[in-house]
Design a protein around this motif. Sequence first.
Motif, PDB file in Angstrom:
ATOM      1  N   THR A   1      12.995  10.574  11.925  1.00 51.73           N
ATOM      2  CA  THR A   1      12.548   9.192  12.080  1.00 51.73           C
ATOM      3  C   THR A   1      11.932   8.697  10.766  1.00 51.73           C
ATOM      4  OG1 THR A   1      10.307   9.774  12.783  1.00 51.73           O
ATOM      5  CG2 THR A   1      12.004   9.635  14.510  1.00 51.73           C
ATOM      6  N   LEU A   2      11.778   7.384  10.664  1.00 53.31           N
ATOM      7  CA  LEU A   2      11.142   6.829   9.475  1.00 53.31           C
ATOM      8  C   LEU A   2       9.689   7.272   9.387  1.00 53.31           C
ATOM      9  CD1 LEU A   2      11.121   5.095   6.977  1.00 53.31           C
ATOM     10  CD2 LEU A   2      10.797   3.072   8.414  1.00 53.31           C
ATOM     11  N   GLN A   3       9.000   7.347  10.514  1.00 48.75           N
ATOM     12  CA  GLN A   3       7.603   7.796  10.464  1.00 48.75           C
ATOM     13  C   GLN A   3       7.513   9.218   9.937  1.00 48.75           C
ATOM     14  OE1 GLN A   3       4.646   5.973  11.138  1.00 48.75           O
ATOM     15  NE2 GLN A   3       3.847   7.774  10.084  1.00 48.75           N
ATOM     16  N   ALA A   4       8.449  10.073  10.330  1.00 48.13           N
ATOM     17  CA  ALA A   4       8.449  11.454   9.819  1.00 48.13           C
ATOM     18  C   ALA A   4       8.647  11.471   8.307  1.00 48.13           C
ATOM     19  CB  ALA A   4       9.539  12.268  10.504  1.00 48.13           C
ATOM     20  N   ALA A   5       9.509  10.592   7.804  1.00 44.10           N
ATOM     21  CA  ALA A   5       9.718  10.508   6.359  1.00 44.10           C
ATOM     22  C   ALA A   5       8.449  10.034   5.655  1.00 44.10           C
ATOM     23  CB  ALA A   5      10.879   9.574   6.045  1.00 44.10           C
ATOM     24  N   LEU A   6       7.777   9.037   6.233  1.00 41.70           N
ATOM     25  CA  LEU A   6       6.558   8.513   5.625  1.00 41.70           C
ATOM     26  C   LEU A   6       5.430   9.538   5.652  1.00 41.70           C
ATOM     27  CD1 LEU A   6       6.829   5.004   7.241  1.00 41.70           C
ATOM     28  CD2 LEU A   6       6.809   5.407   4.768  1.00 41.70           C
TER      29      LEU A   6
ATOM     30  N   ALA B   1       6.573  -8.221   5.053  1.00 44.81           N
ATOM     31  CA  ALA B   1       5.679  -7.127   5.431  1.00 44.81           C
ATOM     32  C   ALA B   1       5.952  -5.919   4.544  1.00 44.81           C
ATOM     33  CB  ALA B   1       5.863  -6.751   6.903  1.00 44.81           C
ATOM     34  N   VAL B   2       4.928  -5.101   4.366  1.00 44.09           N
ATOM     35  CA  VAL B   2       5.091  -3.847   3.626  1.00 44.09           C
ATOM     36  C   VAL B   2       4.635  -2.695   4.500  1.00 44.09           C
ATOM     37  CG1 VAL B   2       4.804  -4.956   1.377  1.00 44.09           C
ATOM     38  CG2 VAL B   2       2.797  -3.983   2.530  1.00 44.09           C
ATOM     39  N   ILE B   3       5.211  -1.528   4.235  1.00 48.95           N
ATOM     40  CA  ILE B   3       4.775  -0.282   4.863  1.00 48.95           C
ATOM     41  C   ILE B   3       4.139   0.570   3.778  1.00 48.95           C
ATOM     42  CG2 ILE B   3       5.459   1.742   6.190  1.00 48.95           C
ATOM     43  CD1 ILE B   3       7.951   0.233   7.084  1.00 48.95           C
ATOM     44  N   VAL B   4       2.970   1.103   4.064  1.00 46.02           N
ATOM     45  CA  VAL B   4       2.232   1.849   3.047  1.00 46.02           C
ATOM     46  C   VAL B   4       2.188   3.341   3.341  1.00 46.02           C
ATOM     47  CG1 VAL B   4       0.804  -0.149   2.498  1.00 46.02           C
ATOM     48  CG2 VAL B   4      -0.008   1.505   4.195  1.00 46.02           C
ATOM     49  N   ASP B   5       1.892   4.085   2.304  1.00 43.77           N
ATOM     50  CA  ASP B   5       1.556   5.500   2.407  1.00 43.77           C
ATOM     51  C   ASP B   5       0.084   5.584   2.803  1.00 43.77           C
ATOM     52  OD1 ASP B   5       1.649   8.277   2.180  1.00 43.77           O
ATOM     53  OD2 ASP B   5       2.772   8.228   0.301  1.00 43.77           O
ATOM     54  N   ASP B   6      -0.495   6.773   2.824  1.00 47.06           N
ATOM     55  CA  ASP B   6      -1.918   6.904   3.093  1.00 47.06           C
ATOM     56  C   ASP B   6      -2.713   6.101   2.062  1.00 47.06           C
ATOM     57  OD1 ASP B   6      -1.963   8.749   5.344  1.00 47.06           O
ATOM     58  OD2 ASP B   6      -1.219  10.256   3.950  1.00 47.06           O
ATOM     59  N   VAL B   7      -3.666   5.322   2.536  1.00 48.22           N
ATOM     60  CA  VAL B   7      -4.527   4.525   1.664  1.00 48.22           C
ATOM     61  C   VAL B   7      -5.973   4.922   1.954  1.00 48.22           C
ATOM     62  CG1 VAL B   7      -5.245   2.212   0.982  1.00 48.22           C
ATOM     63  CG2 VAL B   7      -2.883   2.607   1.735  1.00 48.22           C
ATOM     64  N   PRO B   8      -6.659   5.557   0.990  1.00 48.85           N
ATOM     65  CA  PRO B   8      -8.053   5.946   1.235  1.00 48.85           C
ATOM     66  C   PRO B   8      -8.959   4.738   1.438  1.00 48.85           C
ATOM     67  CG  PRO B   8      -7.150   7.125  -0.669  1.00 48.85           C
ATOM     68  CD  PRO B   8      -6.174   6.029  -0.317  1.00 48.85           C
ATOM     69  N   MET B   9      -9.983   4.907   2.211  1.00 43.95           N
ATOM     70  CA  MET B   9     -10.970   3.860   2.398  1.00 43.95           C
ATOM     71  C   MET B   9     -11.584   3.504   1.046  1.00 43.95           C
ATOM     72  SD  MET B   9     -14.260   3.751   4.985  1.00 43.95           S
ATOM     73  CE  MET B   9     -15.204   5.040   4.190  1.00 43.95           C
TER      74      MET B   9
ATOM     75  N   PRO C   1      -9.747   4.232   6.301  1.00 45.97           N
ATOM     76  CA  PRO C   1      -8.496   4.615   5.645  1.00 45.97           C
ATOM     77  C   PRO C   1      -7.315   4.074   6.443  1.00 45.97           C
ATOM     78  CG  PRO C   1      -9.336   6.462   6.906  1.00 45.97           C
ATOM     79  CD  PRO C   1     -10.370   5.359   7.022  1.00 45.97           C
ATOM     80  N   LEU C   2      -6.197   3.873   5.777  1.00 51.77           N
ATOM     81  CA  LEU C   2      -4.960   3.469   6.436  1.00 51.77           C
ATOM     82  C   LEU C   2      -4.006   4.648   6.428  1.00 51.77           C
ATOM     83  CD1 LEU C   2      -4.391  -0.035   4.745  1.00 51.77           C
ATOM     84  CD2 LEU C   2      -5.800   0.523   6.754  1.00 51.77           C
ATOM     85  N   GLY C   3      -3.455   4.969   7.591  1.00 53.08           N
ATOM     86  CA  GLY C   3      -2.532   6.086   7.680  1.00 53.08           C
ATOM     87  C   GLY C   3      -1.140   5.710   7.230  1.00 53.08           C
ATOM     88  N   ALA C   4      -0.394   6.694   6.744  1.00 50.98           N
ATOM     89  CA  ALA C   4       0.995   6.472   6.352  1.00 50.98           C
ATOM     90  C   ALA C   4       1.763   5.845   7.505  1.00 50.98           C
ATOM     91  CB  ALA C   4       1.644   7.792   5.940  1.00 50.98           C
TER      92      ALA C   4
END
Length: 338
Positions: free
Chosen positions: A34-39, A143-151, A253-256
């Motif tokens: 899945t795309l989530q698994a790739a991210l 819209a954008v999809i991000v990787d992990d983003v630290p707080m 934080p934002l999760g991948a």
Amino acid sequence: MKLATLKDSTRDGRLVVVSKDLSRCSDVGHIARTLQAALDDWAHAEPRLAAVAEGLETGAQPAMRFHEHDAASPLPRAYQWADGSAYVNHVELVRKARNAEMPATFWTEPLMYQGGSDSFLGPRDAILVADESYGIDMEAEIAVIVDDVPMGSTIDEARCAIRLVMLVNDVSLRGLIPAELAKGFGFFQSKPSSAFSPIAVTIDELGDAWDGGKLHLPLLVDLNGQPFGRANAGIDMTFDFGELIAHAAKTRPLGAGTIIGSGTVSNKLDDGPGKPISQGGAGYSCIAEIRMIETIGTGAAATPFMRFGDTVRIEMKDVHGRSIFGAIEQVVARYERQ
């Protein structure tokens, strides 16, 4: 690289890499189901997916026909969907139409709400609504999809976390919004499931149209087969995606796999409200905006919201006229529980 999710018997579909011309795709279950698994493992998955994409273009990669109608939203559900309102022109018009003063902070700090992310619509799925009186409206956005983003990430760090870009129809039920906002707790019932474009692309696919935080191309919105909006997504965007992401990550934080939306794309004309395409303007990305302008100008809105049977199409093309993300094309239909 262009990625899509094909519908199957599972909730999250299966990930495929799509050719640049959107005609062919390759299953990449051996890399990520899945795309989530790739991210979740982007550093490892991305170069392998890119190799498949290159093989698709050279003919070295096994392929099958890609049909946009078979696609779900790239992420059929996501851990988080947060939508900003980066085009302050749009916000200003909303408030002006109801004679509400706009706080000065709206120009310095983004607005953002937390949307429902457990059941996104596919790009060709119907918009199901129980009652036309709810005030059915499209909202065409980037819209954008991000990787992990630290707080506490900086704006530059936030820009570097962007992995994929796509389009979104952030459906709104305008008739329900005033009562919800009056309660002081924000949107919920007035924001049903959103739909995303068939394709999500890496930023290298956007070439010079991407400046690191904005996408400088017209967003094409058609209503019932007629041009309704051609606003340029890179113009009048007060807050770029780096600023929106950093705002979202200020206290958490934002999760991948987190999706961040731009809000309704909106352009001014000669430093004033936009005009319809037929009058030389860029048109609109939602019906509410033309209704606001009608209200400001004449005291009453004339353009109706969407009705059952209406169709909206949202697409973006590159400078050569080629579709980048495929098209969101949805008909409004009455919801009847089975």
